[in-house]
Design a protein around this motif. Structure first.
Motif, short mmCIF file in Angstrom:
data_model
loop_
_atom_site.label_atom_id
_atom_site.label_comp_id
_atom_site.label_asym_id
_atom_site.label_seq_id
_atom_site.Cartn_x
_atom_site.Cartn_y
_atom_site.Cartn_z
N HIS A 97 0.86 -1.17 0.00
CA HIS A 97 0.00 0.00 0.00
C HIS A 97 0.90 1.23 0.00
N ARG A 98 0.52 2.21 -0.80
CA ARG A 98 1.35 3.40 -0.97
C ARG A 98 0.56 4.65 -0.60
N SER A 136 0.43 8.16 -1.50
CA SER A 136 0.94 8.97 -2.60
C SER A 136 0.79 10.45 -2.28
N GLU A 195 3.39 11.11 -6.56
CA GLU A 195 2.38 10.18 -7.07
C GLU A 195 0.96 10.59 -6.71
N ASP A 247 -2.79 4.22 -2.65
CA ASP A 247 -2.75 3.37 -3.84
C ASP A 247 -2.49 1.94 -3.40
N GLN A 298 -1.10 -1.42 -4.65
CA GLN A 298 -0.19 -1.81 -5.72
C GLN A 298 -0.23 -3.32 -5.97
N GLU A 340 5.31 -3.16 -11.04
CA GLU A 340 4.19 -2.70 -10.22
C GLU A 340 3.23 -1.82 -11.01
N THR A 379 -0.70 0.49 -10.10
CA THR A 379 -1.77 0.82 -9.15
C THR A 379 -3.08 0.25 -9.69
N THR A 415 -7.67 2.62 -5.50
CA THR A 415 -7.27 3.86 -4.83
C THR A 415 -8.35 4.33 -3.86
#
Length: 427
Positions: A199-200, A202, A241, A250, A252, A260, A262, A265
């Motif tokens: 999990h990002r 951004s 991002e 995001d 991933q 990778e 996305t 979201t």
């Protein structure tokens, strides 16, 4: 039936395995999608088997959203240039939009996003705090002028079908709504057999075209951190991002080569409610500004199907498979019983095919249908008794059983969106 391949193991694929699982190659061999120069680059079309997978995904996510309290809308894929000037897309995102078209003295644009339309739908009616959160969902088309060099198969396209939703809520409700969206994403991934790689969070980066409002970014980022921490989800921060109007979470995924992308979201947006002058009437009788939570559970249908092709090599879970059951009469004598079984499948909403004896020997037809989750063999004994002998795609063979019982079990597996084929040992 088209050819197919086993999915890659969890260990890294070899170069040969990666090429074999490339959805651009495999999707065409499986007769799922294709392209034509006259339609244009980045504009794939869906063949019947691919359309069946797509329909199953759309039905699943709409049902999941309805159960979660969403209501669905439809909005047009075009809008006036002025709409995107108000939303901020024109000033921050113009390079990725298709050029305006002159129409009746006005300029109209293919939309790059659904959120401005949903903001207008919300604004079209008065709202009370008692209605909130208002969860508005749509699986709709959006269009982005991707450069030719980045287009590829279903992962980067110019016409996108996005599973999108916007939740209009109070500030106090925003974190809970974002957390519920993450839970919905987790449920969908379990049904699809997808495991995110990370999990990002951004965030904006230097030099990007972002809304210049530090307080907005700070508030939205703090809420998303609260959501991730409250859900016990580890995450990595990624500068540069974010969406132009706010930060996002995001989810991933990775292809067999480890690249990778996305897929899903969750975003918290203070910008567009301000730009569109959205409000609701609070308990105090005064106007208040709602928060807009953007979320996509399965992302774009195109990118998701590309990932599923590479993940499963065409051997999709039964609820997603283009053909869920193939009926195999041993000889012409069993054709009436076989046709009746196919009709029963269709009545139950199952996607079934009849592999008639003229298509080859029983063994050849079984091999041809090796990607189909369930194979129902009907010989003289089964036809006389109203039974079927089921063969599962994983190699298991079940004892003959009444056809109605077998179909009820299969329909239950499909309705539950299970990734396994059968929950009892073979006979």
């Amino acid at each position: 039936m088209p050819r197919g391949f086993a999915a890659c193991p969890l260990a890294p694929c070899t170069r040969e395995e990666t090429a074999m699982h490339d959805h651009r190659k495999l999707g065409r061999e499986l007769d799922l999608f294709d392209t034509d120069p006259l339609m244009g680059a980045g504009l794939p079309y869906w063949l019947p088997d691919g359309a069946a997978v797509r329909h199953a995904l759309e039905e699943y996510v709409r049902g999941a959203e309805v159960r979660a309290g969403y209501r669905h809308v439809y909005s047009p894929p075009l809008g006036k240039r002025e709409l995107y000037e108000i939303s901020g897309h024109w000033s921050h995102y113009r390079e990725d939009m298709f050029p305006p078209m002159e129409l009746g003295g006005e300029q109209v644009v293919l939309r790059p996003s659904l959120c401005p339309h949903h903001a207008l739908i919300y604004r079209s009616r008065p709202h009370s705090y008692r209605e909130l959160p208002l969860r508005m969902a749509e699986l709709g088309g959006m269009y982005r002028a991707e450069r030719s060099g980045v287009l590829g198969g279903l992962t980067r396209v110019r016409a996108i079908q996005l599973n999108d939703a916007h939740i209009f809520c109070t500030l106090e409700q925003a974190a809970a709504e974002a957390r519920a969206a993450l839970e919905l994403i987790g449920e969908a991934y379990a049904a699809l057999g997808i495991r995110p790689v990370r999990h990002r969070l951004s965030l904006p980066g230097p030099g990007g075209k972002y809304v210049a409002d530090p307080a907005l970014w700070e508030r939205a980022s703090a809420l998303l951190v609260e959501v991730l921490d409250g859900a016990g989800i580890g995450y990595e921060e990624a500068e540069g991002e974010a969406a132009f109007y706010g930060p996002k979470i995001d989810v991933q995924i990775a292809d067999p080569a480890g690249r990778e992308a996305t897929l899903s979201t969750v975003q918290i947006d203070f910008h567009q409610p301000e730009r569109f002058d959205l409000h609701y009437i609070g308990a105090d009788g005064a106007k208040h500004r709602p928060v807009m939570v953007h979320r996509s559970v399965i992302g774009s249908v195109e990118r998701l199907v590309a990932h599923l092709i590479e993940l499963y090599g065409g051997a999709f879970p039964a609820w997603l498979a283009p053909t869920q059951l193939v009926v195999l009469p041993v000889s012409e004598a069993e054709l009436p019983a076989a046709r009746g079984l196919v009709a029963d499948c269709l009545d139950r909403g199952l996607r079934a095919d009849l592999a008639e004896p003229y298509r080859g020997s029983l063994g050849a037809r079984i091999r041809e249908a090796r990607l189909v989750p369930y194979q129902a063999v009907i010989g003289p004994r089964e036809a006389a008794a109203g039974e079927v002998a089921l063969r599962l795609r994983d190699g298991r063979r079940l004892d003959p059983r009444p056809a109605a019982e077998a179909l009820s079990r299969i329909a239950a597996q499909v309705a539950a969106h299970r990734t396994d084929l059968w929950d009892e040992p073979a006979g």
